[in-house]
Write an enzyme that holds these catalytic residues in place. Sequence first.
Site, PDB file in Angstrom:
ATOM      1  CD  GLU A 343      -2.726  -1.214   2.508  1.00 27.61           C
ATOM      2  OE1 GLU A 343      -3.943  -1.370   2.380  1.00 27.61           O
ATOM      3  OE2 GLU A 343      -2.176  -1.117   3.627  1.00 27.61           O
TER       4      GLU A 343
HETATM    5  C1  NGO Z   1      -3.909  -4.828   4.910  1.00 27.39           C
HETATM    6  C2  NGO Z   1      -2.974  -3.687   5.231  1.00 27.39           C
HETATM    7  C3  NGO Z   1      -2.701  -3.554   6.719  1.00 27.39           C
HETATM    8  C4  NGO Z   1      -3.998  -3.655   7.517  1.00 27.39           C
HETATM    9  C5  NGO Z   1      -4.693  -4.944   7.177  1.00 27.39           C
HETATM   10  C6  NGO Z   1      -5.986  -5.091   7.932  1.00 27.39           C
HETATM   11  C7  NGO Z   1      -1.813  -5.404   4.360  1.00 27.39           C
HETATM   12  C8  NGO Z   1      -0.728  -6.250   3.844  1.00 27.39           C
HETATM   13  N1  NGO Z   1      -1.772  -4.115   4.538  1.00 27.39           N
HETATM   14  O1  NGO Z   1      -2.984  -5.922   4.774  1.00 27.39           O
HETATM   15  O2  NGO Z   1      -2.072  -2.326   6.962  1.00 27.39           O
HETATM   16  O3  NGO Z   1      -3.708  -3.629   8.880  1.00 27.39           O
HETATM   17  O4  NGO Z   1      -4.950  -5.053   5.797  1.00 27.39           O
HETATM   18  O5  NGO Z   1      -6.690  -6.250   7.609  1.00 27.39           O
END
Ligand code: NGO
Length: 531
Positions: A343
């Site tokens: 992200e």
């Molecule tokens: C996503 C995000 C995390 C969140 C999570 C919550 C990834 C790899 N990045 O997973 O920052 O905490 O969802 O479910």
Amino acid sequence: MRRSTSITRLLATAALALPLVLPAAPAVAAPAAPARQLSDVIPAPVETRPDTRDAFTLAPHTVIRTSPGSTTARRVGRQLAETLRPATGYPLPVLPAHSTPLPEIALLIGGVDARLGPEGYQLDVTRRGVTIRAHTAAGLFAGTQTLRQLLPAQIEAPDRQRAIWRVPGGRIIDYPRFAYRGAMLDLARHFHTVDEITAYLDLLSQYKINYLHLHLTDDQGWRIQIDSWPKLTTVGGGPGTGVDGVGPGFLTKADYRAVVAYAAARHITIVPEIDMPGHTNAAQSTYAELNCDGVAPAPRTDMAVGYSSLCIDDERTYRFVEDVIREVAEMTPGPYLHIGGDEAHATTDEEYRTFMARVLPLVAKYGKRASGWNEVTQVDPPTDVVAQYWGTGTTNADLAEAAARGTTVVMSPANKAYLDMKYDATTRLGLQWAGHIEVRDAYDWDPARRVNGVGENAILGVEAPLWSETLRSLDDIEYMAFPRLPAIAELGWSTAASHDWESFRTRLGEQAPRWRLQQVDFYPSPQVPWT
Ligand code: NGO
């Protein structure tokens, strides 16, 4: 939630001097629970050959014998004795192996089939005793976890029970499908203490999980001591950090090393994650020089993602990253160092590529193998970089392409393996962006058939991440992990051919009395016939 902390318990039992006086057997046995079968184990063993004419019963004079000269086998023997002593009340001395008329549990290195590999074991149960053989101590340890589940559930009680400690007769031959069977705990969103982490490790080791990935840094908090950037923890992990400002704290280097050692004693390897170039607000709000404009942003305690980024074109960023990687690598004996990479929405594709081209070699420079969330496959990383798939779909072109080039993948599809997703709409804790995950959803998928073009050969293993935006306590961790963690553990260990929901849910239901005795706060899913 457990009564005593794992580390305190460990120290107490280590100091215990062993009396070789045999206590009398309990006068009256409790009514017999349904007899255990050799196959009543999670994860399902590869091969079971029951011999119903035979069975072994643990007795007051049973001894544990281990391969002479093997300190690691002796250590597994001691751990087994510590596990079995409270409920049986038997002394269970740990002695070197030799022929003896006493009933015994023997833990022996060697003398088994090569196909057992580094973690497999063979377990034989006859009237005379239980023999576990393996190529390594890790295999012996796995065998002892199976033995534990073959004993009546009362074996998990913290105090002496009246029971017939019967182990069903026959042979088990068992070894894992995948080399990597992981769990992940997020310490950033809410910090979890050493005692909570070690309590979780105790539970993971019962299901043959062999990696614990610690998500140590994120926008809301920095949780690992870095000597060259000391304010990361005192400020970035200090008071007011965590989601909603609740859940500050950090691991000192000594804490981290204690966790590593505690895990290693249970044949679990710690994988530290420093998430970058995004998910870095805790670092950037602590050190102004980590921002392109030189201005520290305000600390953030909300749950938004994707807004932060280290400054890609500033050399100070790489000095920071190298310091952190060096210090984390230095205290991590395991092979992997996870660099996040998920992200990074505040970073352009070009910047992301530039960043990874600088940072991936730094991980190698300090002797570690990099792993990252599957976004890292966008930069065509070297094939020794492990990609962790967290998507919800069954196609991902970058991942499939990387797999075709030789990249190995850890499967954590968010709609199957994320332990922080709610079970259903009524679940008090958790998130639901990837949907609701009931026990059957967590169990009914095949890691090697999940993403097109990412087949068995590309799969290093599976991992069950537990993000802690909504979690505070060990009870919360347990409630989300149980009973789904054992489902993911079985997908990682057991053969695809053994996959069977009816069998799994029955075996899962039989775990409940064990969890109650261990005070594990599990979710009593209506899909499971709980004992
Ligand atoms: C996503 C995000 C995390 C969140 C999570 C919550 C990834 C790899 N990045 O997973 O920052 O905490 O969802 O479910």
